[in-house]
Design an enzyme around this catalytic site. Structure first.
Site, PDB file in Angstrom:
ATOM      1  N   CYS A 237       0.865  -1.189   0.000  1.00  0.00           N
ATOM      2  CA  CYS A 237       0.000   0.000   0.000  1.00  0.00           C
ATOM      3  C   CYS A 237       0.895   1.230   0.000  1.00  0.00           C
ATOM      4  CB  CYS A 237      -0.951  -0.022   1.201  1.00  0.00           C
ATOM      5  SG  CYS A 237      -0.120  -0.042   2.802  1.00  0.00           S
ATOM      6  N   GLY A 238       0.507   2.268   0.719  1.00  0.00           N
ATOM      7  CA  GLY A 238       1.328   3.462   0.777  1.00  0.00           C
ATOM      8  C   GLY A 238       2.455   3.362   1.781  1.00  0.00           C
TER       9      GLY A 238
END
Length: 281
Positions: A237-238
């Site tokens: 993800c981030g």
């Protein structure tokens, strides 16, 4: 245990919260780019499930890196969770007050460190309130408990391992960010970080794994979102938080061995030598 559902209901927690081996953990965390008016700790201090301790993913993290909330070493982790009264023989229930982002992350962290009896409260604090659960604003006084770390290195991946998996096609790599960030059409919230995705990865936003009332979708609903839920999988993800929501969802489908790329896009895209793909999956 790890062959059962990784979540519990608020009704279950109400019936079992007074059991001597149950420990409740509040993992509330707000992404910094949302500019919330309060921190997760402040939200916990204003009202939490009785007896719950606060687990801060921005404090229980590795040192010596500018990457956010990276997994700490087992010695540091054990020391911190012991002080929270979490240890061997506990049944741990993790919840939060914001879409169970960080409760899934703490669930994953505890499992990496060898804890098997840990689950997430489906629907978080709001589900507890909806079920008639009371809140308190007094911090508990935890009794320190021994925590034995038995690290499961298979549940965490670094950049080199992800690069190898990307090149070999050995794993399904699932990106939990939005389609716009994945494709490169929207900027990353971290200034200076290019958008795009790891070559060969697929986009499955973590938000699509939740119902409108912020519970995890049922197993039948989740199966429609994953082509092969039991495939060897790396979730990213981030910054390694919402990736754990994907791992939680796949655990509900029976795949308890999903690895999380801890550094995620923040690490990957900060090195210009790593390949970045653009466009839809």
């Amino acid at each position: 245990m790890e062959h059962e559902d990784p979540l519990v209901t608020a009704e279950w927690l109400k019936e079992n919260i007074t059991a001597p081996d149950v420990r409740v953990v509040d993992a509330t965390w707000f992404p910094p780019f949302l500019n919330m008016e309060k921190t997760g700790r402040q939200a916990w201090s204003e009202g939490h499930i009785p007896g719950s301790v606060y687990f801060d993913i921005d404090a229980i993290k590795a040192g010596g890196t500018d990457l956010p909330h990276m997994l700490p070493d087992p010695v540091m982790f054990s020391s911190r969770v012991r002080k929270l009264g979490i240890g061997d023989g506990n049944r741990i229930i993790v919840y939060d007050q914001f879409k169970f982002f960080a409760s899934a992350r703490v669930w994953w962290m505890l499992r990496v460190m060898g804890q098997k009896d840990v689950k997430v409260l489906d629907g978080g604090l709001q589900a507890w309130i909806d079920a008639g659960g009371e809140l308190e604003d007094l911090p508990p006084v935890p009794v320190e408990r021994h925590f034995t770390a038995r690290v499961r290195s298979d549940l965490v991946k670094d950049a080199n391992q992800v690069l190898a998996a990307s090149e070999a096609g050995s794993h399904t790599i699932i990106d939990s960010r939005s389609p716009e960030r994945f494709s490169g059409d929207a900027p990353e919230p971290r200034e200076g970080l290019p958008s795009g995705h790891i070559p060969g990865s697929i986009c499955q936003p973590s938000g699509e794994l939740r119902t409108p009332d912020d519970r995890l979708k049922s197993a039948d609903e989740l199966r429609t979102l994953f082509a092969d839920p039991m495939a060897p999988t790396i979730s990213t993800c981030g910054s390694g938080v919402s990736a754990a929501v994907t791992a939680l969802a796949l655990a509900r489908l029976g795949n308890w061995d999903v690895a999380v790329y801890d550094g995620s896009w923040t690490e990957w895209a900060s090195d210009s030598s790593r390949p970045i793909a653009k466009g839809a999956a």
